[in-house]
Design an enzyme around this catalytic site. Structure first.
Site, PDB file in Angstrom:
ATOM      1  N   LYS A  60      31.030   0.167   5.931  1.00  0.00           N
ATOM      2  CA  LYS A  60      30.984   0.091   7.392  1.00  0.00           C
ATOM      3  C   LYS A  60      31.995  -0.946   7.854  1.00  0.00           C
ATOM      4  O   LYS A  60      31.952  -2.097   7.414  1.00  0.00           O
ATOM      5  CB  LYS A  60      29.577  -0.295   7.855  1.00  0.00           C
ATOM      6  CG  LYS A  60      29.450  -0.493   9.352  1.00  0.00           C
ATOM      7  CD  LYS A  60      28.113  -1.170   9.710  1.00  0.00           C
ATOM      8  CE  LYS A  60      28.075  -1.538  11.183  1.00  0.00           C
ATOM      9  NZ  LYS A  60      27.106  -2.599  11.468  1.00  0.00           N
TER      10      LYS A  60
ATOM     11  N   SER B  89       0.844  -1.181   0.000  1.00  0.00           N
ATOM     12  CA  SER B  89       0.000   0.000   0.000  1.00  0.00           C
ATOM     13  C   SER B  89       0.877   1.228   0.000  1.00  0.00           C
ATOM     14  O   SER B  89       1.774   1.338   0.816  1.00  0.00           O
ATOM     15  CB  SER B  89      -0.886  -0.009   1.246  1.00  0.00           C
ATOM     16  OG  SER B  89      -1.518   1.235   1.377  1.00  0.00           O
TER      17      SER B  89
END
Lengths: 424, 498
Positions: B81, B42
């Protein structure tokens, strides 16, 4: 200040190679300590001492102990075990082996692709099994071609290995004597099976409890053992360097009691070999288990006070390892309809039967290929593997089969290869 | 349709976002012959999008999907990272980096950290991190992709990504749709169930569309429309151990200076704040326990600590720590927040999605789901959640902070037996209880134990044998070697896609 003080003295009790590697291992790990090896006669039921073999996973510890393979071949009668042939142990005869499957160039594991189109038995698609079945062994080469994917263990000659280890131990400073034990900070009990109050019995699932050994001389060594099912159990052929041992095993009640202690390390007494876990005669796993447990003991080596939490951690991991190895042996017996499965095996079977999936277990002693060797011939998964189904183009199994079938003819027979190693 | 297509399992993925599109991309790429994937999302419902630091496992996942790293990093504004920079957890003023990689090398069969402990107790002040290439590279903001076949010091670390997760989902959507995933925009309003066995047979959307399926993947986030709303699967609550239940998040501009290849986690009066540098901005958030801090105070504290200018209004998120008792129930598989939640203190959120997808493929059913499928999946997923939970609790419990009710609570709370036993073994013997499968192997536990001052007073006595001066020399040489190797690497930003 370190709250842990080092162990100053170790006494190893036992007469076979389990005691030998323990004495050697502790002498090397504790350079300043006094290590005494008190020889006792080997208990006939101490199969880890009488039928000693290593697994591929034993290699790092052997290296750490300075036990070079070439020297074991020359001086301890070692031979290479590349495969174990099982005849009459289930719906199809099979060869168990270790190593990796050759890359197929498409996603999905070999046994999943094979299950979609099983033209030949699975062991015809695995280099280790093909070589072993044809009586060929060479050391693995760089991982490009078909000779880069097999793995092997060593069978040690029971008569030769103990004197060899005694010599090594003496050179490492171990004092060898017989008679009564010497008091020490740490005592290693490698005397073989004895009734212990915390013994867990496995004979329901590992029913080979009687073993008769015989030997024939003048035979040729071979990289493949054979286990032939009989009406009362099985008969094994173990082709060593200078003689072939045969073992006749009977299922039922007998003097061999497979099982393990719940707590092999208690206080300052560490049990190793059959004193800790009696694996039975199938596949000669007891000595390899003792090697793995020695390795664990040397990495967790406690101080003189033997902190209970450390012994608990050792016992936890050693028990998981023994149980898992027993699960593997249980697979052979159960799929041959000799016995019900152990609980860990039942879980593995349920997952394998559904999708050819091997669930993870901690403290495995063998690789996935060894498990697949015994499960895949007996169990066709209910659900085809979706990764294998999705492979496009399909895996080149015929080409793999042909490549491996042509392999042995290019290699020397094992007796020649071994002879060259022995006399190098 | 071919025979194969007829036999495909009809998979309905309820929910987009990272969980939904990772699942769709994974299934359409890896098992197209077995799965027909239809994703319902949605546009009205906001994507949470706070999972911005990751673990090295994500690299394997995108490689497995055949995704090019540079394309992925460009699309998601990713940086590299090398670990997490933890500040003020054990004590205010303390700092350590939890890297991807090991510390030193074992010697004589004895782990490196035993030697370090011996010299630490003997007065050698060098922290453990000096012996980790990952820590040093993180501190000095240096990076080059390590060669996995090399033993050299500069190759002895791993890496992951820091990225904009709200861009990851659209990136994967393109990948999945190109491989046959169908997408329908809509909101699920009701669910059809089989009367006899209770499995879900279809879902209904607000516009009246009815969509049938064999297997339903609940990626609907905390709302958990299927696993929670419809099947009412029990939730195991962990808020007594992990009391943080809110986060306020805001992006800001970069401060001047190099872009750090590190995620920063700074302990706060009622939780901790993250700082995650991307190429275009810095992500920030304060994870806190509403029991100990109100929303306004948290928001003010977050904004007061920014190093740059805010780029949006702070967003408030609510969650609770815990997991479903069974993430796979009937023919509904929960992936992502519908399955469980652990705060992102060790960047595990996307990992848990990835491992659920891997476990789903390993236990992928045919049209009928069996107990073996569910049990195999649930066993694997539950073990991962529980392990991570214990590791996170350690970060809070291993403290001497007493400067707020939050820290007093976590310092004194009862902890799971599994964790208590591990800590006890460590304190007495400097041994880490061993497992080989799943997250956080020995080096990770070493990082947190020693970084947060749980220093054993007993270690392997074999480390006491070496001459102390010689040992200090060897340690110094190792630290110097690592420093030299890392200084030879280019700066982090040189490796970022332009």
């Amino acid at each position: 200040m370190n709250r842990q003080n080092r162990v100053r003295s170790v006494t190893v009790l036992g007469g076979g190679p389990v005691a030998g590697i323990a004495a050697l291992g502790f002498a090397q790990a504790l350079p300043g300590a006094r290590v005494d090896w008190i020889m006792r006669p080997v208990d006939p039921a101490a199969l880890a001492d009488r039928l000693p073999a290593t697994l591929p996973s034993s290699a790092p510890l052997l290296e750490r102990l300075g036990l070079d393979e070439a020297e074991l071949v020359r001086h301890a009668g070692a031979t290479h075990r590349l495969g174990e042939r099982f005849l009459g142990w289930g719906p199809a005869d099979y060869i168990a082996s270790e190593g990796q499957a050759m890359p197929l160039g498409v996603p999905g594991a070999l046994h999943h692709h094979h299950a979609l189109a099983p033209r030949h038995p699975l062991h015809r698609y695995r280099p280790a099994a093909v070589l072993a079945d044809a009586g060929r062994f060479v050391h693995p080469t760089a991982p490009d071609g078909p000779l880069g994917f097999h793995d092997y263990g060593l069978r040690l000659d029971p008569d030769a290995i103990t004197p060899f280890l005694a010599d090594r131990a003496t050179r490492a400073g171990v004092r060898i004597a017989s008679g009564d034990g010497v008091d020490a900070d740490l005592i290693v009990d490698a005397t073989g099976p004895a009734s212990a109050p915390d013994w867990i019995d496995w004979t329901d699932a590992l029913p080979a409890t009687t073993l008769t050994l015989a030997e024939t001389t003048g035979t040729a060594p071979d990289p493949c053992d054979t286990y032939r099912a009989t009406d009362t159990g099985w008969q094994a052929t173990w082709p060593l360097a200078q003689r072939t041992l045969t073992g006749t095993a009977t299922l039922g009640t007998g003097p061999i009691r497979p099982g393990r202690r719940a707590e092999p390390w208690q206080g300052n007494i560490l049990s190793l070999g059959d004193a800790a876990a009696a694996m039975g005669p199938l596949c000669w796993t007891g000595f390899a288990l003792a090697l793995a447990n020695l390795s664990l003991a040397l990495s967790l080596l406690p101080g003189r006070d033997m902190p209970p939490l450390l012994l608990t951690e050792y016992n936890r991991r050693a028990s998981l390892r023994a149980d898992r190895l027993a699960d593997l042996l249980s697979a052979h017996h159960h799929l041959a309809a000799h016995a019900p499965p152990r609980p860990g095996l039942a879980h593995t079977l349920a997952q394998f039967a559904r999708r050819g999936f091997l669930p993870h277990f901690e403290e495995e002693s063998v690789g996935a290929e060894r498990w697949l060797s015994v499960l895949a011939p007996a169990i066709r998964p209910a659900r085809p593997d979706p990764i294998a189904l999705s492979a496009h183009p399909p895996a080149p199994l015929d080409r793999l089969h042909a490549t491996l079938a042509a392999l042995p003819a290019r290699l020397p027979p094992y007796p020649d290869y071994l002879a060259r190693m022995r006399h190098a | 349709m071919t025979g194969q297509e007829r036999n495909r399992v009809r998979v309905v993925v309820v929910g987009g976002g990272t969980a939904g599109w990772m699942t769709a991309a994974g299934l359409t790429t890896l098992i197209p012959a077995a799965a027909d994937v239809h994703l319902i999302e949605s546009a009205e419902i906001g994507i949470v999008g706070v999972g911005e630091a990751t673990l090295p496992h994500l690299r394997a996942f995108i490689q497995r999907l055949g995704i090019d790293e540079v394309a992925f990093m460009t699309a998601t504004h990713a940086t590299f990272k090398l670990g997490i920079d933890f500040r003020d957890f054990g004590r205010i003023g303390d700092r350590y980096i939890h890297p991807f990689g090991t510390y030193g090398q074992p010697l004589g069969g004895v782990g490196f950290h035993h030697y370090w402990l011996r010299r630490h107790h003997g007065g050698n002040p060098t922290p453990l991190g000096a012996y980790s290439a990952g820590v040093v590279a993180g501190e000095r903001a240096r990076f080059a992709r390590p060669d996995p076949n090399s033993d050299a010091l500069q190759d002895s670390f791993g890496y992951a990504y820091q990225f904009d997760a709200t861009r990851f989902a659209p990136f994967l959507r393109a990948h999945a749709e190109a491989r046959g995933c169908r997408r329908t925009e809509g909101r699920v309003v009701s669910v059809d169930r089989d009367e006899q066995d209770g499995r879900v047979t279809a879902i209904h959307l607000a516009d009246g569309t009815r969509i049938e399926g064999d297997l339903f993947i609940d990626c609907s986030g905390f709302r958990a429309l299927l696993i929670g709303g419809e099947l009412d699967e029990a939730w195991e609550d962990w808020s007594h151990w992990l009391p943080c239940d809110r986060a306020v998040a805001v992006p800001c501009t970069h401060a001047p200076g190099p872009i750090e290849p590190l995620t920063r986690a700074t302990a706060m009066p009622a939780g901790w704040r993250w700082r995650i540098p991307l190429t275009t901005r810095v992500g920030n958030g304060y994870v806190y326990a509403s029991r100990y801090c109100d929303d306004d105070t948290a928001r003010d504290a977050l904004l007061a600590g920014l190093e740059g200018e805010p780029l949006a209004e702070p967003r408030l998120l609510r969650f609770r720590a815990g997991r479903r008792r069974h993430s796979w129930s009937h023919n509904v598989v929960a992936v992502g927040l519908a399955s469980g939640f652990l705060e992102p203190l060790e960047s595990t959120s996307i990992y848990l999605v990835q491992m659920a997808i891997t476990a789903l493929i390993e236990h992928f059913p045919d049209a009928r789901v069996t107990d073996a499928d569910r049990d195999g999946f649930n066993t694997a997923v539950d073990a991962e959640y529980d392990r991570i939970r214990d590791f996170l609790i350690l970060h809070y419990h291993a403290t001497t902070r007493d400067d707020s009710p939050f820290w007093n609570h976590v310092r004194t709370m009862a902890i799971p037996d599994t964790l208590a036993d591990r800590i006890a073994l460590w304190r007495q013997t400097a041994q880490v209880a061993h497992y080989s499968y799943g997250l956080f192997l020995e080096p990770s536990w070493l990082a947190v134990y020693l970084g947060q001052n749980i220093v054993p007073d007993g270690w392997d006595p074999r480390a006491d044998g070496a001459d102390p001066a010689k040992l200090d020399q060897a340690l110094a040489a190792l630290a110097a070697g690592i420093g030299t190797a890392i200084d030879a690497l280019p700066p982090h930003e040189a490796s970022l896609p332009r």
